[in-house]
Design a protein around this motif. Sequence first.
Motif, PDB file in Angstrom:
ATOM      1  N   GLY A  47       7.993  33.055  58.910  1.00 25.96           N
ATOM      2  CA  GLY A  47       7.677  32.314  60.074  1.00 25.96           C
ATOM      3  C   GLY A  47       8.617  31.663  61.042  1.00 25.96           C
ATOM      4  O   GLY A  47       8.512  31.281  61.988  1.00 25.96           O
ATOM      5  N   SER A  49      10.891  22.401  60.384  1.00 25.22           N
ATOM      6  CA  SER A  49       9.960  21.318  60.773  1.00 25.22           C
ATOM      7  C   SER A  49       9.033  21.016  59.466  1.00 25.22           C
ATOM      8  O   SER A  49       8.452  19.988  59.506  1.00 25.22           O
ATOM      9  N   SER A  50       8.916  22.085  58.359  1.00 25.29           N
ATOM     10  CA  SER A  50       8.442  21.637  57.325  1.00 25.29           C
ATOM     11  C   SER A  50       9.316  21.453  55.936  1.00 25.29           C
ATOM     12  O   SER A  50       8.641  21.088  54.819  1.00 25.29           O
ATOM     13  N   GLU A  62      12.337  27.674  63.381  1.00 28.27           N
ATOM     14  CA  GLU A  62      11.862  26.391  63.776  1.00 28.27           C
ATOM     15  C   GLU A  62      10.744  25.688  62.725  1.00 28.27           C
ATOM     16  O   GLU A  62      10.642  24.724  62.329  1.00 28.27           O
ATOM     17  N   GLU A  63       9.734  26.872  62.304  1.00 27.54           N
ATOM     18  CA  GLU A  63       8.759  26.650  61.400  1.00 27.54           C
ATOM     19  C   GLU A  63       9.585  26.035  59.914  1.00 27.54           C
ATOM     20  O   GLU A  63       8.862  24.933  59.388  1.00 27.54           O
TER      21      GLU A  63
END
Length: 316
Positions: A53, A60-61, A56-57
Motif C-alpha cells: 500500500g 498513517s496506520s 503513506e498508508e
Amino acid sequence: MKEKKLLLVGAGPMAVEYYKVLKDLNCDVQVVGRRESSCVTFEQSTGYMPSSGGIEEYLSSSELDRDSAIVAVSVEQLASVTSVLIDNGFKNILVEKPAGLNVDEIEALSNHANKLKVNVLVAYNRRFYASVIKAKEIIEADGGVSSFNFEFTEWSHVIEPLKKAPGVKEQWLLANSTHVIDLAFYLGGMPKEISCYAGGKLSWHEKASFAGSGVSKNGALFNYQANWLAPGRWSVEILTKNSRLIFKPMEQLHIQKIKTVAIEKVDIDDEIDLKYKAGLYVQTKTFLEGDYQDFQTVEDQAESCLIYEKIAKGSA
C-alpha cells in the motif's frame, strides 16, 4: 551486533538484498512495499511478507517505534519517499543512489533534511567493496593519490529496451553511471577544476560519448571517458608514487608496482562480498553503527550533482 530497529521501504530486488543483510545483522526490520505483487515476490524470496500500500498508508496506520530507515525504491520515488520519512520523524535515513531523479529533486531533499536536522546518506555500495577497502590501505601507505582515471561506458543495447519510468533513462548518467564517478572521486578527491566534453546522441539520452579532465581538491590530476555507442566497461585506475591500482572489474583489485610492467591480482578478503550483494553488508553494518564518515551525505550529493550535470552535458 546489538539488535537495531529499522524500517525498510521497498519490496523490489534491491530491498530483498538489503533484507538478507539486515536479518544476518540481527536487525528488527519492518518492510513496506507498494504493490501487492512485489510484496508477494519479496515473500517468495525471503519468507517475510511486507506491508503493501505504500509508505503513506503504512505511516498513517502504524505506531512507529523506530527512527532509522533504508529507502530502496525505484529511482523516480527515492526523493518523495525519503521526504515523507523526514516529515514523520525519522532521523537517520540511508537512501539508494542517487537519492532523486534529477538535480532539482536532490537539492530540495538536501534542503529539507538540513531544515529538520536529519541525517540522509546516499548508498553508493561500491565505496564499501573489499577491493576498495584494500586499495585505501595501499593509498595511505603510499602517501596519497597522485592521479586517476575512470571510464563509465554503459551498454546502450541493453539499456534501450528497458522499461523505466519517464525520465529515468534520460538521467542515466546520474541514476547509474555515478556508481563509477562517485568511486573515482571518493578515492581521488572531488574536482577543484574540471573541463567536460560530450557528443553524439541516443534515442533515450541527450549525449552518447563523454571525455574530460581536471584537478581534484587533493591536487590529483584526473581524466575520464565513456562511449555508450562503443564496446567498453566500467573501470577506475588510481595512481600513487608506488602503485597503479586497477578496478576492472571493480569487485577485484589489480596492481602494477613501480618499475614493473606486470599486473598482479591483489588478494583481498572478499568472502562477505561473495555471500551478499557486493559492498552491501559492510555499508549496512556501518550505517547501523552510526559511523557515517565514508558515506556521501545528501548535502554532498547535491553539490556533486553540479559536477555530474557538467559531465552529462559536456559543459566546462
